[in-house]
Each structure stands twice: as structure tokens, then as C-alpha cells.
Motif scaffolding. Structure first.
Motif, PDB file in Angstrom:
ATOM      1  N   LYS A 130      -2.613  -8.125  -2.363  1.00 30.74           N
ATOM      2  CA  LYS A 130      -3.469  -8.704  -1.325  1.00 30.74           C
ATOM      3  C   LYS A 130      -2.715  -9.792  -0.583  1.00 30.74           C
ATOM      4  O   LYS A 130      -2.724  -9.865   0.640  1.00 30.74           O
ATOM      5  N   GLY A 155      -2.940   5.277   0.457  1.00 36.49           N
ATOM      6  CA  GLY A 155      -3.915   4.354   1.031  1.00 36.49           C
ATOM      7  C   GLY A 155      -4.428   3.325   0.043  1.00 36.49           C
ATOM      8  O   GLY A 155      -5.318   2.542   0.367  1.00 36.49           O
ATOM      9  N   GLN A 156      -3.886   3.323  -1.145  1.00 38.01           N
ATOM     10  CA  GLN A 156      -4.299   2.343  -2.151  1.00 38.01           C
ATOM     11  C   GLN A 156      -3.154   1.396  -2.476  1.00 38.01           C
ATOM     12  O   GLN A 156      -1.999   1.694  -2.199  1.00 38.01           O
ATOM     13  N   MET A 214       2.035  -2.791   6.104  1.00 37.56           N
ATOM     14  CA  MET A 214       1.581  -2.658   7.489  1.00 37.56           C
ATOM     15  C   MET A 214       2.526  -3.333   8.473  1.00 37.56           C
ATOM     16  O   MET A 214       2.220  -3.408   9.643  1.00 37.56           O
ATOM     17  N   ARG A 229      -2.815   6.404  -5.508  1.00 38.24           N
ATOM     18  CA  ARG A 229      -3.293   7.254  -4.429  1.00 38.24           C
ATOM     19  C   ARG A 229      -2.748   6.757  -3.116  1.00 38.24           C
ATOM     20  O   ARG A 229      -2.459   5.561  -2.963  1.00 38.24           O
ATOM     21  N   GLU A 232     -11.245   1.118 -10.387  1.00 39.85           N
ATOM     22  CA  GLU A 232     -11.015   1.414  -8.984  1.00 39.85           C
ATOM     23  C   GLU A 232     -11.260   0.188  -8.115  1.00 39.85           C
ATOM     24  O   GLU A 232     -10.889   0.166  -6.962  1.00 39.85           O
ATOM     25  N   TYR A 275      -9.884  -2.593  -8.507  1.00 33.65           N
ATOM     26  CA  TYR A 275      -8.807  -3.558  -8.620  1.00 33.65           C
ATOM     27  C   TYR A 275      -7.751  -3.386  -7.546  1.00 33.65           C
ATOM     28  O   TYR A 275      -7.197  -2.332  -7.355  1.00 33.65           O
ATOM     29  N   MET A 276      -7.503  -4.442  -6.850  1.00 35.61           N
ATOM     30  CA  MET A 276      -6.260  -4.465  -6.086  1.00 35.61           C
ATOM     31  C   MET A 276      -5.554  -5.722  -6.529  1.00 35.61           C
ATOM     32  O   MET A 276      -6.119  -6.797  -6.492  1.00 35.61           O
ATOM     33  N   MET A 308       0.842  -1.179   0.000  1.00 34.73           N
ATOM     34  CA  MET A 308       0.000   0.000   0.000  1.00 34.73           C
ATOM     35  C   MET A 308       0.886   1.239   0.000  1.00 34.73           C
ATOM     36  O   MET A 308       2.007   1.208   0.511  1.00 34.73           O
TER      37      MET A 308
END
Lengths: 183, 672, 149
Positions: free
Chosen positions: C135, C101-102, C82, C99, C127, C129-130, C59
Motif C-alpha cells: 500500500k 490485479g492483486q 502504476m 492473482r 483475501e 489482506y494487502m 501489484m
């Protein structure tokens, strides 16, 4: 290998590939489940102006001790129009869930008024309504568009972020199993 | 009312298709002429009802009937009418209806345009197509029905079409692509018919060729449109990314190209028969595979439709039946006995064999690269994901295409059965020398730099062109007037040369743009400029502008060429209000010899923005070349030989013997 | 040797040579095109050599994006799972959906000072898509953190 036997090679190759594709399907990816950085973390603290009471505020403290669905929406957002009747219906069906509406102004002039009128005319699924007029709450939640809905459990933890509309199909397939777990 | 009518029409079409799949086929086994002849009216019927269903769905979109769930999910009352129409195929269910419509259309076309086909062959071909239709119509009706209604809670407004799709590209790219994919079902059906009857001969190849060429031409156009769309829509100036979905459209094309050439050999010489049948099955199978991959979520890509894995399972089952069934039929029924015609080391047959090998190896390599991440995950588990990037595909594909080009040039002079190496040398040497000299000289002259890759590729493209020129020269030297001689050459010959020429043009476009593009991403404050070549781009700041359904940050870029005022460009960054999506709108000045490409990056404070400025020489040639190739394919279909009624066809030679060469007289091969 | 047999031998030889060359080409190409993916935690643990090309995913850390004050079109941000943070630098146009946080996937190498020099920032046009890789990275890091507690 006899000539005839060689002709079975393409079929065999296809079956192997089929197996691979079956494996690919079986992994069961859910395209609407977008992991959020906040998944399984406490919901961001905030205090914002309430939609219906210009002097009142709504704070994150109020989102405790129950299941909350925080829905980011705007009157300028066409999919939100599509989703709205479903939210109204679902909120009536599920009295133990509190729907929280965050109206996103997005520099849309007169949006709060429009939002109030919209809810008055078309039904209000939100027990709690607030305004995010500078988009900062959206940023805190990691929102990239509208509509988006977050599921908060009774300990104030964000359990799921749903990007896109909620209709009866989506509710049945995605939300119901999750809520069954949380309850 | 109308949506119900549409739904009912699909049901009727399904019933008729089921009849189309069975009655004529049974008729071929019992010898019942009446039953066989029903194949024509049945395919007409199917087409009429599917067309009706499609019209009903289009009507629902144009009338903003949001009680239809599919319309509500993909349209909006503010959408311009032409996008409302194109939105019919904007998502899974509707695009499936388009697929089914196109399948019915091809079947209908076959029933109309096959006067000289023996009835029992036509009956089989249409039966197979009917069977495929049944599969897809059932899939549509039972799992992906676009006519589903939401009457109780009808939304007042639609969720809008994805802004990325609100573009001319959506109107043309999918239909052309589907025409190609689905068109290969005709060749597939002919192949199955051949396996069922055991009649696999020159006549069979001649019937199959025009349909294959047509499908191939459409697929060429479809892929080219997709590439062009990505180029101007995505804002990066790229036009091919070896994305899984692109690869999956490219593979049927490669196999289709091999098929076209293999059919030529089977028609002319009665050899490669089993191989041709296998290619016909493979081309359509790859089309189906492509459709599956895009819709099932198995491989992630920007292009993928969002479909749940459950539907993916059903689609996979459909694939198993169609592809698995045909491959097993092939294994059991394909001729094991080789055709008895012989051919020698440097004959045309060998060149076409090399063509096929190179194309099939390319396809296999691309398939491997595309599925590799899935294979890795299957073996090593989710923790060890890999992805395979463009370098793999380029390193594999480009050398194979280079080899193909070499042989393409030589094959122009090749003759069936036997070609002397001396003849090849005599024809080709001058062309080779000229190609190498110009291939090295021209870039040197214009850029003052040595770029071996560009020079090699350019030489290959010129080699192809000069071989074509040489052959035209030779073929027109026998008559009093060259022009008359050229006019007398068959359309199928002209089609071949045009298509090969188009291929050379594409090579030039790809190479010259890849090697000589100048791409700059620079931070410019208002008033600052950047020079590329003889152009100067001055950034004059960004203003806010409101469009019909979006808000834009619009830049002004003042362009001068050699110091003189040239033009103003306005790339934009748009935010679509309905969904909050952001999009980069590039401004492209398209020229035959070069494109000027500008796009806005992101804001960097104090009015400065990062601006993308590209000078792309000859990029237009990529799509221009593709159009030439497609035109070549269509030209070949118009050849007289496919239109003349041939009584002899009705009595086709049985399997295992060589068909008499009925198309040209003996010796000098003039036609392709 | 019989002419036909000689021809056959030549053909077999040509096929073998061709196959060997093709296989070699494929292996080489695969090596070049392979993108190995590492998480910030793995990078912090020293699993990647300096100057080795790889992809990092995670992220974009909130508040870490610096767009101004750097030379030219250079930007800097921090990629996090994290658990660990890795500084990233990039010159060029950022994709639309980039962005804070993305999720982000960057292609490049780690320089001697431990900064990831990105040559490419991967963008998607949806938007929703991660990247699955991102992940997986986040899940792995979360698991690790849970382990440590």
C-alpha cells in the motif's frame, strides 16, 4: 544505583514498551479498507446483460452523475444473505445513492433465476441489476470474493472498495464518513 | 431469551468477581476470617455464572440463532455441529468469553485444591484473580459483547465461519493455548500475594509450583497443536514461521520454562526469590501482551483478529493496570536482602541460573525481533518499513538452545550447593563421547554426507538422552533390584527426566527434518512422476469433485516404495462456495519416522499442474517431543509432596530468612 | 587475591564476555534477517544493486502472468506500482491468493538483465489482506506521478 532502584527497571522497560504499542495503535489502521489498484481511477468500462430484462443490457455509462454503490453478490454466498436486509434498509434510507447489484453466477446453475426470485422475495435494494456470468467483470474490478462493494462518485471514479459484509455498524463507521466527503 | 440470560449471567459474574476482588483482600488486612473465607464461595459463584453464560452462547450457535449478531457473523446453518460449537471462540468477542471462562475455571480450581494453603494466602491469591476477572469481564460486557442482538433486521442466514478455521485445529488449539496463557495468572497471583504479605519462602514456592507446571504443560500442548495445525492446514509443509503471533505465544512459554526452574531453586534453597517473583509476573504479562497484540492490529499477521484500534486502547489500559501495577508493586515490595544460602561454581543453583539467563535472553531477542518493525516505523516513519524474517530468529535462537542443551546434560549430575567438577567429569564423559560418536556416525551412515549442523545438533540431543540414562543407571544402583529402585524415585524426578527427554526428541525432530527434508515443487503432466528417496510419486491428473460446502480440484498421486505399490494420495485445491475462499488441502501420510507430504500448486495448462512433494523425516517427533514434555510437566505435579497436608505451611517463615529445608533430608539430593 | 574477589572478577568477566558475544550475535542475526523493501519505482531508479537481496512489492500487472511455455514450474509476471514495471521470474508453487490485479510481495534479487529473480512469493490467507508495504509503495508512486504531471 541502589538495590531498590534497580528493581524499578522492569517497570520502566514496560512503560517504554507501552509507549511503543500506543504508537502502534495510534496509526489507526482500518482493517477493512483494502486499497484497490483502481482506487481513485475511473471505473472500468463494461456492458453486461441485465438481470431482470434478458434482452436488456447495463453499461458503465449509466453509472455517471451521482453516487453509486456497486455490490457484487450471489445467492450461493451466505454472507450476502446476512448483508441483504441491511442493504435493503440502507437503500431506502439513502435515496440519493443508487445501489447497483452485480450478480455473480460463479458457475452456479440457474443462478440468474435464483437471483431474480431472491430479490423478489426478500426485497430489492438495487435500482440497477446486472449479471456477471463469466466472472470477467469481477476480474476487471479486482474482486476476490463476495460480497464486495465499490463506491463510485459522480465523476465515475472508484473511491473505495469494501471487502466483506455491510451491516449497520459498518455503514456508520466506514461508509458514512466517506460519503460525507464525497457529497 | 437465552442470549439475554447469558448477558445477565456475565453481569452477575462481574458483580461477584468484584466482590471476590475486594472482600477477601480487605479481610486479610483486618484479620476477618469470615471475609477471607468468602473467597471460596465467591469464586465458585463466578465460575457458575460464567459457565452458564458460555453455555448460552453455545446454545445460540447450535440453535442457529442469527438474531445474535456474533452468531450471524461467524456461523451458518450448513456448518456441522462441532464447528458451530467451536465457532463460539472463532472471533474476538466469543474468544474473550472463553478466556474469561478459563480464568474463572482456574480460580475455581485453586479454591478447590488448596486445602493446605493458609487462608490469608488463598484469600489474596483469589482476590488478585478476581481483580483480573473484573477487568476482562468489564472489557467484554462494555466493548466486546457477544450477546448483542440484531432483532430488527435479523439476517436469515449467517456469514459463515472462515473456512480456514473449519478444522479440527480450531476445536483444540485455542482452548489449550488459553489454558496455558490464563493458567499463568495463578502463578502471577501467588507472586502478588507474596509481595503483599512479604512472605516469600520455600513454602510459597512449593504452593506455586504445581499450578505453574500445569499452565506450562497446557501452553506446551497449545503451541504444539498450533504448529501441527499450520503444518497440515496451510499446505506448505512448514511448521514454524516466526510469525509475530507465534512469537507472542512462544515468549510466555520460554519465560514459563525459566519460572519452573527458578521455582525449584527457591523451594529447595530459598534463593532467587525476587527473580522468581519477577518471572511469575513476566510470564503472565507476556500472555496478556500476546492477547493484546493479536487483537489490536498493531502488528499485521495472518492470525490477527480484526479489531478496531479503539478496543485496542481499552485493552492497553487494562494491561497498564495489571502489568504496570504489578511491576510497581514488585519494585516497592520485592526483597532486597538476598537469601543467605550460598552456593558454589558448579552447583545445581548455578546451572539453573544459566538456564534462566539463556531462556530470558532468548525471550528478549525474540521480543526485539518481533517489535523491531514497529520500532523502526516509530523512528523512521512509514516510508521506511522493514520486516524481520526467520533468519534473524534462527541465528539468535538456535545457538542459545544449543548452549542450553550442553548445560542441561551436565545439570543432570549436579547437586545442590556444591558439585565437584571431578564428579561432573566422571559422570558425563562417557555420555559425551557416546553422543559425539553417534551424532557424527549415524547421519554419516544413513546419508553418506557430512552435515556439521545436523551432526552437532544430533550430538546435543543424544548428549541429553545419555546423561538421563546415566543418571537413571546411577540412581537405581543402590538397591537390590533396579526396577524397585527406579519405582522408588519420586514422580517429580520422573517428570523432570521425561520433560528433558521430550526436549531432546524435539531437537532431533527439528534438526533432522530441517536438514534432511527433500522438498520438490515440480510441474507434472498426467503420467509423469518424481522420485524422492525410495519413493516414486506418479501424478495421475486432477478431477473436479464437489464437497459439502466446497468444490475441489482433486489430484490422484500414485506412490510406490522401492518399486512396490505403496499408497494413493489425494491433495486438493478447494473453493468454498459461501465466501469464495480458496484453500490448499495437503494430503499427508504420517509416519513415526517420516511424513510424505503432497499438495497441489497451480494449474499450468494441458492438464499439467505444479505439485509439491515433500519427504520429511522425523517431523512427527517435533509434536511427539512436545507431548512428552507436557506429560513430564503433569507427572511432576502428581508427586506426593504436593498432596500431603503440611501443618508447618501454616506458619511460614518471614521474609529475609532461609526456610528450613523441609522436603529432603540434608545431603544427597534425589529429587528435582 | 582473595578467593571470593577472584571468583567475583571471574563472574564479571564471564558476564561481559557473554554480553559482548550475545550483542554481536544479535547484530549479525539482525542484518541477516532484515528485509528491506523497495518499490518498482525505486528499483527502476537504480536504488538497488544487482545481486542484493531485497523485497519488492506492488501489484501484479493485468495480463502479464505467463504460466506456460517456460521451463519446468517457472512463471513470469510484472510487478508494478502504476508508475514503473519490473519483470519478475519465479520457480515454484504460487500462493493461492496470487492473482493479476492483486498485491504481491516477492523476496529475491535483481539479476544483471534487470529481471527480478524471486526466491519467495509471499502469501497471505485472507483475501482482505494487502500488505502495508504494498500500500505504501502504491501511495508513494501515485504521489510521484502526481508530482510529475
Amino acid at each position: 544505583m541502589s538495590n531498590r532502584a534497580k528493581l524499578f527497571i522492569p517497570a520502566a522497560f514496560f512503560l517504554v514498551m507501552l509507549g511503543l504499542l500506543l504508537f502502534g495503535l495510534g496509526k489507526g489502521r482500518d482493517p477493512n479498507h483494502v486499497p484497490s489498484a483502481l482506487t481513485n481511477r475511473p471505473l472500468p468500462e463494461f456492458t453486461r446483460q441485465a438481470l431482470f430484462d434478458p434482452n436488456g443490457t447495463v453499461s458503465s455509462e449509466q453509472l455517471r452523475g451521482g453516487i453509486f454503490l456497486v455490490n457484487f453478490w450471489g445467492t450461493w454466498c451466505a454472507p450476502c444473505h446476512y448483508e441483504h436486509p441491511y442493504l435493503v434498509e440502507i437503500s431506502e434510507r439513502e435515496p440519493d445513492i443508487t445501489f447497483v447489484g452485480v450478480n455473480v453466477s460463479a458457475d452456479y446453475p440457474g443462478e440468474p433465476e435464483r437471483a431474480r426470485d431472491f430479490l423478489d422475495e426478500r426485497g430489492n435494494p438495487f435500482k440497477i441489476s446486472l449479471i456477471d456470468d463469466d466472472g470477467s467483470l469481477g476480474i476487471d474490478f479486482g474482486v476476490t470474493g463476495a460480497p464486495e462493494t465499490f463506491v463510485i462518485d459522480s465523476s465515475g471514479t472508484i473511491r473505495y472498495r469494501h471487502v466483506g459484509v455491510i451491516d449497520n455498524d459498518v455503514w456508520a463507521e466506514t461508509f458514512e464518513p466517506l460519503l460525507a466527503q464525497i457529497r | 431469551m437465552i442470549p439475554e440470560l447469558g448477558n445477565f449471567a456475565v453481569m452477575l459474574a462481574l458483580c461477584l468477581a468484584a466482590l471476590q476482588a475486594t472482600i477477601p483482600l480487605v479481610g486479610t488486612y483486618t484479620g476477618n476470617q469470615l471475609w477471607m473465607s468468602l473467597c471460596r464461595p465467591l469464586s465458585s459463584g463466578v465460575w457458575v455464572f460464567i459457565a452458564l453464560a458460555f453455555a448460552c452462547l453455545a446454545y445460540a450457535f447450535l440453535q442457529d440463532d442469527f438474531s445474535v449478531a456474533y452468531v450471524a457473523r461467524n456461523s451458518n446453518s450448513m456448518l456441522p455441529a462441532y464447528y458451530k460449537f467451536a465457532a463460539v471462540w472463532g472471533a474476538h468477542e466469543g474468544s474473550l468469553l472463553l478466556w474469561v471462562l478459563i480464568l474463572a475455571s482456574w480460580a475455581y480450581a485453586v479454591s478447590l485444591l488448596s486445602r493446605n494453603l493458609p487462608l490469608d494466602i488463598l484469600a489474596r491469591v483469589l482476590s488478585v484473580m478476581g481483580l483480573i476477572s473484573v477487568g476482562f469481564m468489564a472489557f467484554l460486557l462494555f466493548t466486546s459483547n457477544p450477546f448483542e442482538r440484531q432483532l430488527l433486521n435479523m439476517p436469515p442466514e449467517g456469514a459463515d465461519l472462515n473456512p480456514l478455521l473449519q478444522d479440527f485445529g480450531l476445536i483444540v488449539h485455542p482452548p489449550m493455548l488459553y489454558m496455558g496463557y490464563v493458567g499463568f495468572s495463578v502463578a502471577f497471583s501467588f507472586a502478588i500475594a507474596a509481595l503483599l504479605t512479604g512472605r516469600l519462602d520455600a513454602a510459597w514456592a512449593r504452593w506455586t509450583r504445581p499450578w505453574t507446571n500445569a499452565a506450562w504443560a497446557f501452553l506446551t500442548v497449545g503451541i504444539a497443536l498450533g504448529s501441527w495445525w499450520a503444518y497440515y492446514e496451510l499446505g506448505w509443509g512448514g511448521w514454524w514461521f516466526w510469525d509475530p503471533v507465534e512469537n507472542v505465544s512462544f515468549m510466555p512459554w520460554l519465560v514459563g520454562t525459566a519460572l519452573i526452574h527458578s521455582l525449584a531453586v527457591t523451594e529447595k534453597r530459598g534463593v532467587f526469590k525476587s527473580w522468581t517473583v519477577l518471572l511469575a509476573i513476566a510470564a503472565f504479562s507476556l500472555s496478556l501482551l500476546g492477547a493484546f497484540i493479536v487483537r489490536s492490529g498493531v502488528i499485521t499477521s495472518v492470525h490477527a483478529f480484526a479489531v478496531d484500534p479503539e478496543r485496542g486502547m481499552v485493552l492497553l489500559a487494562l494491561l497498564l493496570i495489571i502489568i504496570g501495577g504489578s511491576l510497581f508493586l514488585y519494585a516497592l515490595r520485592a526483597p532486597v536482602v538476598k537469601g543467605s544460602a550460598s552456593y558454589e561454581g558448579t552447583s545445581r543453583e548455578v546451572f539453573l541460573l544459566i538456564n534462566n539467563i539463556l531462556l530470558v535472553v532468548s525471550t528478549a531477542a525474540i521480543l526485539g525481533g518481533t517489535l523491531a518493525p514497529l520500532i523502526y516505523e516509530a523512528i523512521y516513519g512509514e516510508a521506511n518499513r522493514i520486516s524481520v524474517g526467520p533468519p534473524y530468529f534462527n541465528i539468535v535462537f538456535l545457538p542459545l538452545m544449543a548452549l542450553l542443551s550442553v548445560f542441561l546434560g551436565l545439570s543432570t549430575f549436579s547437586r545442590w550447593k556444591r558439585t565437584s567438577v571431578a564428579h561432573l567429569k566422571e559422570q558425563g564423559t562417557k555420555a559425551a563421547i557416546a553422543a559425539v560418536i553417534l551424532g557424527i556416525g549415524l547421519p554419516l551412515l544413513f546419508t553418506m554426507e557430512v552435515d556439521w549442523g545436523a551432526m552437532l545438533a544430533l550430538s546435543l540431543a543424544l548428549w541429553i538422552v545419555f546423561c538421563i540414562a546415566r543418571d537413571l543407571w546411577d540412581k537405581s544402583s543402590n538397591r537390590a533390584s533396579r526396577v524397585a529402585a527406579l519405582k522408588s524415585l519420586s514422580l517429580s524426578y520422573w517428570g523432570m527426566q521425561l520433560a528433558h527427554f521430550g526436549f531432546a526428541v524435539i531437537i532431533c525432530g527439528v534438526v533432522l527434518t530441517s536438514h534432511y527434508s527433500v522438498e520438490e515443487d515440480v510441474r507434472l503432466a498426467p503420467g509423469e512422476s518424481i522420485e524422492i528417496g525410495s519413493y516414486e510419486f506418479r501424478f495421475d491428473g486432477v478431477v473436479e469433485r464437489a464437497g459439502p460446502n466446497y468444490d475441489a480440484a482433486s489430484a490422484t498421486i500414485f506412490v510406490t516404495k522401492n518399486g512396490a505399490e505403496y499408497m494413493t494420495m489425494h491433495p486438493e485445491k478447494r473453493t468454498y462456495r459461501a465466501r469464495g475462499d480458496m484453500q490448499t488441502e495437503a494430503d499427508i501420510d504420517v509416519g513415526f519416522f517420516r511424513d510424505l507430504f503432497t499438495a497441489l500448486g497451480d494449474e499450468r495448462g494441458e492438464g499439467a499442474w505444479v505439485v509439491r512433494v515433500h519427504l520429511k523425516p522425523f517431523v512427527f517427533w517435533i509434536w511427539f517431543g512436545a507431548m512428552l514434555m507436557a506429560a513430564g510437566g503433569i507427572t511432576a505435579i502428581l508427586d506426593r509432596r504436593y498432596r500431603t497436608k503440611r501443618v508447618a505451611d501454616a506458619i511460614a517463615a518471614p521474609l529475609g530468612t532461609t526456610a528450613p529445608d523441609t522436603t529432603t533430608g540434608g545431603g544427597a539430593p534425589v529429587n528435582a | 587475591m582473595h578467593a571470593a574477589r577472584k571468583q567475583k572478577l571471574m563472574i564479571v568477566f564471564a558476564i561481559l564476555l557473554g554480553s559482548a558475544a550475545t550483542v554481536a550475535l544479535l547484530l549479525f542475526a539482525f542484518n541477516q534477517g532484515l528485509n528491506v523493501f523497495y518499490t518498482p519505482t525505486e528499483v527502476a531508479e537504480g536504488k538497488v544493486a544487482a545481486r542484493q537481496n531485497f523485497r519488492i512489492g506492488g501489484m501484479v500487472k493485468e495480463g502479464s502472468l505467463v504460466k506456460q511455455g517456460l521451463e519446468g514450474s517457472r512463471i513470469a509476471f510484472v510487478a508494478t506500482d502504476m508508475n514503473e514495471d519490473i519483470p519478475v521470474e519465479y520457480t515454484g508453487v504460487l500462493p493461492d491468493l496470487f492473482r493479476e490485479g492483486q498485491g504481491v510481495v516477492a523476496d529475491g534479487y535483481l539479476d544483471e538483465s534487470g529481471v527480478f529473480q524471486a526466491q519467495q512469493i509471499l502469501a497471505k490467507h485472507d483475501e482482505n489482506y494487502m500488505s502495508a508495504e504494498v500500500k505504501a509503495a502504491l501511495d508513494a508512486a501515485a504521489a510521484k506521478k502526481a508530482e510529475q504531471q
